[in-house]
Design a protein around this motif. Structure first.
Motif, PDB file in Angstrom:
ATOM      1  N   LYS A 175       0.849  -1.192   0.000  1.00  0.00           N
ATOM      2  CA  LYS A 175       0.000   0.000   0.000  1.00  0.00           C
ATOM      3  C   LYS A 175       0.887   1.246   0.000  1.00  0.00           C
ATOM      4  CE  LYS A 175      -4.048   2.010   2.304  1.00  0.00           C
ATOM      5  NZ  LYS A 175      -4.865   1.968   1.082  1.00  0.00           N
ATOM      6  N   VAL A 176       0.604   2.165  -0.906  1.00  0.00           N
ATOM      7  CA  VAL A 176       1.339   3.435  -0.976  1.00  0.00           C
ATOM      8  C   VAL A 176       0.699   4.405   0.012  1.00  0.00           C
ATOM      9  CG1 VAL A 176       2.062   5.352  -2.438  1.00  0.00           C
ATOM     10  CG2 VAL A 176       1.924   3.038  -3.397  1.00  0.00           C
ATOM     11  N   THR A 177       1.456   4.739   1.046  1.00  0.00           N
ATOM     12  CA  THR A 177       0.920   5.601   2.103  1.00  0.00           C
ATOM     13  C   THR A 177       1.770   6.841   2.350  1.00  0.00           C
ATOM     14  OG1 THR A 177       2.167   4.421   3.800  1.00  0.00           O
ATOM     15  CG2 THR A 177      -0.065   3.630   3.321  1.00  0.00           C
ATOM     16  N   GLY A 178       2.959   6.900   1.735  1.00  0.00           N
ATOM     17  CA  GLY A 178       3.927   7.914   2.132  1.00  0.00           C
ATOM     18  C   GLY A 178       4.643   7.460   3.391  1.00  0.00           C
ATOM     19  N   ILE A 179       5.799   8.068   3.666  1.00  0.00           N
ATOM     20  CA  ILE A 179       6.550   7.737   4.878  1.00  0.00           C
ATOM     21  C   ILE A 179       5.959   8.507   6.051  1.00  0.00           C
ATOM     22  CG2 ILE A 179       8.806   7.922   6.008  1.00  0.00           C
ATOM     23  CD1 ILE A 179      10.101   7.515   3.282  1.00  0.00           C
ATOM     24  N   PRO A 180       5.684   7.841   7.170  1.00  0.00           N
ATOM     25  CA  PRO A 180       5.060   8.535   8.307  1.00  0.00           C
ATOM     26  C   PRO A 180       6.045   9.472   9.006  1.00  0.00           C
ATOM     27  CG  PRO A 180       5.590   6.277   8.906  1.00  0.00           C
ATOM     28  CD  PRO A 180       5.885   6.391   7.444  1.00  0.00           C
ATOM     29  N   VAL A 181       5.643  10.717   9.190  1.00  0.00           N
ATOM     30  CA  VAL A 181       6.391  11.648  10.031  1.00  0.00           C
ATOM     31  C   VAL A 181       5.450  12.134  11.128  1.00  0.00           C
ATOM     32  CG1 VAL A 181       7.935  12.356   8.163  1.00  0.00           C
ATOM     33  CG2 VAL A 181       5.870  13.671   8.605  1.00  0.00           C
ATOM     34  N   TYR A 357       0.268  13.646  -0.337  1.00  0.00           N
ATOM     35  CA  TYR A 357       1.242  12.711   0.225  1.00  0.00           C
ATOM     36  C   TYR A 357       0.683  11.934   1.414  1.00  0.00           C
ATOM     37  CZ  TYR A 357       4.683  14.788  -2.849  1.00  0.00           C
ATOM     38  OH  TYR A 357       5.361  15.217  -3.970  1.00  0.00           O
ATOM     39  N   ARG A 358      -0.580  12.096   1.697  1.00  0.00           N
ATOM     40  CA  ARG A 358      -1.329  11.265   2.642  1.00  0.00           C
ATOM     41  C   ARG A 358      -0.667  11.173   4.025  1.00  0.00           C
ATOM     42  NH1 ARG A 358      -1.272   9.068  -2.470  1.00  0.00           N
ATOM     43  NH2 ARG A 358       0.760   8.189  -2.022  1.00  0.00           N
ATOM     44  N   PRO A 359      -0.650  12.281   4.766  1.00  0.00           N
ATOM     45  CA  PRO A 359       0.119  12.308   6.020  1.00  0.00           C
ATOM     46  C   PRO A 359      -0.290  11.294   7.079  1.00  0.00           C
ATOM     47  CG  PRO A 359      -1.280  14.268   5.798  1.00  0.00           C
ATOM     48  CD  PRO A 359      -1.286  13.578   4.478  1.00  0.00           C
ATOM     49  N   LEU A 360      -1.555  10.905   7.141  1.00  0.00           N
ATOM     50  CA  LEU A 360      -1.987   9.962   8.180  1.00  0.00           C
ATOM     51  C   LEU A 360      -2.368   8.592   7.623  1.00  0.00           C
ATOM     52  CD1 LEU A 360      -4.163  12.298  10.462  1.00  0.00           C
ATOM     53  CD2 LEU A 360      -1.889  11.388  10.950  1.00  0.00           C
ATOM     54  N   GLU A 361      -2.086   8.365   6.343  1.00  0.00           N
ATOM     55  CA  GLU A 361      -2.575   7.123   5.740  1.00  0.00           C
ATOM     56  C   GLU A 361      -1.829   5.892   6.250  1.00  0.00           C
ATOM     57  OE1 GLU A 361      -3.842   5.390   1.368  1.00  0.00           O
ATOM     58  OE2 GLU A 361      -3.710   7.538   1.716  1.00  0.00           O
ATOM     59  N   SER A 362      -0.564   6.039   6.618  1.00  0.00           N
ATOM     60  CA  SER A 362       0.161   4.893   7.190  1.00  0.00           C
ATOM     61  C   SER A 362      -0.542   4.412   8.454  1.00  0.00           C
ATOM     62  CB  SER A 362       1.605   5.292   7.525  1.00  0.00           C
ATOM     63  OG  SER A 362       2.305   5.684   6.379  1.00  0.00           O
TER      64      SER A 362
END
Length: 378
Positions: A175-181, A357-362
């Motif tokens: 799943k493409v979620t972006g890297i969580p920061v 970039y979906r900040p909370l998707e991870s």
């Protein structure tokens, strides 16, 4: 209601992996009050005397022999950690992992480093019933991350997903979620309040970072930057590198009202918010944090391997530029001095696009797995 337990496992080989774990922990709690999290650097937790020695040796190798690190990265690129390696890791270094997992009894294990992911995968092969999610914290897909026992991979981009599919990972598991920061990086507090808190001036500001280890060994770039200290405010963030911090503090050239020397801080997000340019090593986490802040980035001396891949990705996307010569610094210093309003305006205009970039998707994907107790369909 009984809270769902999330165990987040990382390692201390670079600060980014553990920052990703804590970012996920914070995001999970922000999204759901019914989630309980625990973050562990597994090796350091199980072997607090041995792990620091190994990490220090790795750090020295990175600094003294970067070409060797790059050669090993490329040589192993399409290879996962084989069963002999994971057996050796488990016997020598992670003997008690099974006991830790059984004692904490998590509903899901989330790994932000390939070694604990490989060790948990081995436990699954031995019959342990563990829901395993692995978060890749760079803009590349190295083979050491890959194991058939991983139930879900969370990756930074579609390009990384495609690379993993080419290496045989089923598309439904990626799943493409972006890297969580950390969620703080996606917030934009009032800049004047931040400047007042840190006693900073409202003037062109450059933030210089060497990653969580504070690798600031490029004296040429550092000394070149401070030529603009009368016109540009420069923040040197040295992380845990106390030796380099003391060295710069004792250097009279860095004793200037517009130069700030900063050690370890939990407020990098605020310092990025009031900076106009980020000069950094292209680690996956730092680049993603800069992306969240919409700050233009210059990349110095990427390590061969994943940092080179990160640098290439952000350069192609127009989000950063490698320092291929000192002329790049000259160009940006002149832009900061002559067109600061334009740089700040363009940054504000870019911020609405960052949501893609979906900040909370991870974190949301992990919650989805918890709720279904299986891998969600793609």
């Amino acid at each position: 209601m009984v809270k769902k337990r999330v165990l987040l496992l990382s390692e201390g080989f670079g600060a980014g992996h553990t920052r990703a774990a804590y970012a996920l922990s914070s995001s999970l709690r922000k999204l759901s009050p019914n989630v309980q999290t625990k973050v562990l650097e597994l090796g350091s937790f199980l072997n607090p005397k041995v792990a620091p020695l190994i990490i220090t040796a790795y750090k020295k190798t990175v600094l003294s022999q970067p070409k060797l690190i790059g050669m090993m990265y490329r040589h192993q690129y399409h290879k996962s950690l084989n069963r002999f390696t994971t057996l050796a890791l488990h016997r020598i270094f992670y003997t008690h992992t099974k006991n830790v997992v059984n004692q904490l009894d998590p509903d899901i294990v989330v790994c932000t480093h390939p070694i604990p992911s490989a060790v948990i995968s081995r436990l699954k092969r031995l019959g342990e019933d563990i829901l395993l999610c692995t978060v890749i914290t760079d803009y590349d897909a190295h083979g050491t991350w890959i194991s058939p026992e991983v139930d879900r991979y969370l990756v930074s981009t579609q390009e990384v997903r495609n690379k993993m599919i080419q290496q045989g990972v089923p598309p439904s598991r990626i799943k493409v979620t972006g890297i969580p920061v950390h969620p703080n990086f996606w917030e934009h507090p009032v800049k004047d309040e931040i400047r007042a808190k840190f006693n900073l001036k409202d003037m062109p500001t450059v933030m210089v970072m060497g990653g969580g280890w504070g690798i600031m060994n490029d004296e040429v770039i550092n000394d070149f930057l401070i030529r603009w200290k009368d016109d540009v405010q420069i923040l040197f963030c040295l992380g845990n590198n106390e030796k380099e911090l003391k060295k710069l503090q004792q250097n009279p050239r860095y004793n200037h009202a517009n130069i700030r020397l900063i050690g370890f801080t939990l407020e990098v997000d605020k310092l990025m918010e009031v900076s106009d340019l980020l000069v950094t090593k292209p680690g996956g986490m730092t680049c993603t944090e800069g992306l969240a802040k919409g700050i233009p980035m210059l990349f110095h001396h990427p390590l061969p391997g994943q940092e080179e891949e990160n640098c290439q990705y952000f350069t192609v996307q127009g989000l950063g530029e490698p320092i291929i010569s000192l002329e790049v610094i000259v160009k940006w210093m002149n832009k900061l001095i002559s067109d600061l309003d334009g740089i700040r305006r363009r940054r504000e205009e870019q911020l609405p696009c960052i949501d893609r970039y979906r900040p909370l998707e991870s974190a949301q994907s992990i919650i989805d797995m918890l709720e279904s107790k299986k891998v969600p369909s793609s």
